[in-house]
Design a protein around this motif. Structure first.
Motif, PDB file in Angstrom:
ATOM      1  N   UNK A   1       0.850  -1.181   0.000  1.00 50.97           N
ATOM      2  CA  UNK A   1       0.000   0.000   0.000  1.00 50.97           C
ATOM      3  C   UNK A   1       0.893   1.241   0.000  1.00 50.97           C
ATOM      4  N   UNK A   2       0.512   2.219  -0.748  1.00 50.90           N
ATOM      5  CA  UNK A   2       1.283   3.449  -0.863  1.00 50.90           C
ATOM      6  C   UNK A   2       0.738   4.472   0.135  1.00 50.90           C
ATOM      7  N   UNK A   3       1.655   5.099   0.891  1.00 48.48           N
ATOM      8  CA  UNK A   3       1.253   6.117   1.856  1.00 48.48           C
ATOM      9  C   UNK A   3       0.876   7.417   1.179  1.00 48.48           C
ATOM     10  N   UNK A   4       0.259   8.304   1.947  1.00 48.01           N
ATOM     11  CA  UNK A   4      -0.206   9.575   1.378  1.00 48.01           C
ATOM     12  C   UNK A   4       0.966  10.459   0.943  1.00 48.01           C
ATOM     13  N   UNK A   5       2.082  10.403   1.672  1.00 47.60           N
ATOM     14  CA  UNK A   5       3.248  11.205   1.274  1.00 47.60           C
ATOM     15  C   UNK A   5       3.817  10.720  -0.052  1.00 47.60           C
ATOM     16  N   UNK A   6       3.908   9.409  -0.204  1.00 52.44           N
ATOM     17  CA  UNK A   6       4.443   8.851  -1.442  1.00 52.44           C
ATOM     18  C   UNK A   6       3.508   9.162  -2.612  1.00 52.44           C
ATOM     19  N   UNK A   7       2.211   9.080  -2.375  1.00 53.03           N
ATOM     20  CA  UNK A   7       1.248   9.390  -3.436  1.00 53.03           C
ATOM     21  C   UNK A   7       1.325  10.864  -3.822  1.00 53.03           C
ATOM     22  N   UNK A   8       1.455  11.736  -2.836  1.00 60.64           N
ATOM     23  CA  UNK A   8       1.574  13.169  -3.115  1.00 60.64           C
ATOM     24  C   UNK A   8       2.850  13.463  -3.887  1.00 60.64           C
ATOM     25  N   UNK A   9       3.946  12.827  -3.489  1.00 58.24           N
ATOM     26  CA  UNK A   9       5.214  13.026  -4.194  1.00 58.24           C
ATOM     27  C   UNK A   9       5.121  12.518  -5.633  1.00 58.24           C
ATOM     28  N   UNK A  10       4.491  11.377  -5.834  1.00 61.16           N
ATOM     29  CA  UNK A  10       4.348  10.823  -7.183  1.00 61.16           C
ATOM     30  C   UNK A  10       3.507  11.733  -8.069  1.00 61.16           C
ATOM     31  N   UNK A  11       2.425  12.261  -7.529  1.00 63.98           N
ATOM     32  CA  UNK A  11       1.576  13.180  -8.291  1.00 63.98           C
ATOM     33  C   UNK A  11       2.348  14.460  -8.611  1.00 63.98           C
ATOM     34  N   UNK A  12       3.122  14.963  -7.648  1.00 69.40           N
ATOM     35  CA  UNK A  12       3.918  16.172  -7.876  1.00 69.40           C
ATOM     36  C   UNK A  12       4.959  15.975  -8.959  1.00 69.40           C
ATOM     37  N   UNK A  13       5.650  14.840  -8.932  1.00 67.29           N
ATOM     38  CA  UNK A  13       6.656  14.558  -9.954  1.00 67.29           C
ATOM     39  C   UNK A  13       6.001  14.396 -11.318  1.00 67.29           C
ATOM     40  N   UNK A  14       4.897  13.683 -11.372  1.00 65.91           N
ATOM     41  CA  UNK A  14       4.195  13.487 -12.646  1.00 65.91           C
ATOM     42  C   UNK A  14       3.705  14.818 -13.211  1.00 65.91           C
ATOM     43  N   UNK A  15       3.132  15.649 -12.366  1.00 65.68           N
ATOM     44  CA  UNK A  15       2.654  16.963 -12.809  1.00 65.68           C
ATOM     45  C   UNK A  15       3.808  17.843 -13.264  1.00 65.68           C
ATOM     46  N   UNK A  16       4.923  17.805 -12.546  1.00 69.56           N
ATOM     47  CA  UNK A  16       6.093  18.577 -12.925  1.00 69.56           C
ATOM     48  C   UNK A  16       6.627  18.137 -14.285  1.00 69.56           C
TER      49      UNK A  16
END
Length: 86
Positions: free
Chosen positions: A1-16
């Motif tokens: 399971x992916x934590x909320x911090x990891x999910x937020x970081x992944x979304x930020x990197x993808x958006x960037x």
């Protein structure tokens, strides 16, 4: 399971990466990769000189930026209000 911090970081990197690719496509140059690191400077507050010093140690010069300090963490002296503060 992916934590909320990891999910937020992944979304930020993808958006960037998406924004960078869009700028690269729009301007049709690799120079966009040189300009992207300076984007945070555009959102910095103008005229912000840093934290306001509220109290100061008369012996060592330690400066506190919040009023919750009563004593200097370096030498234990009582902090004094700085000139022009409050």
């Amino acid at each position: 399971m992916v934590g909320s911090r990891a999910a937020t970081a992944a979304v930020g990197v993808a958006l960037s990466l998406l924004v960078t690719a869009a700028l690269w496509w729009y301007f049709d140059t690799l120079l966009v990769f040189l300009l992207v690191p300076f984007v945070p400077f555009l959102f910095r507050r103008l005229g912000d000189d840093g934290p306001t010093v509220v109290q100061e140690c008369p012996h060592c010069g330690f400066q506190a930026t919040v009023e919750s300090y009563d004593y200097c963490p370096r030498d234990g002296s009582r902090l004094e209000p700085r000139d022009g503060a409050n």
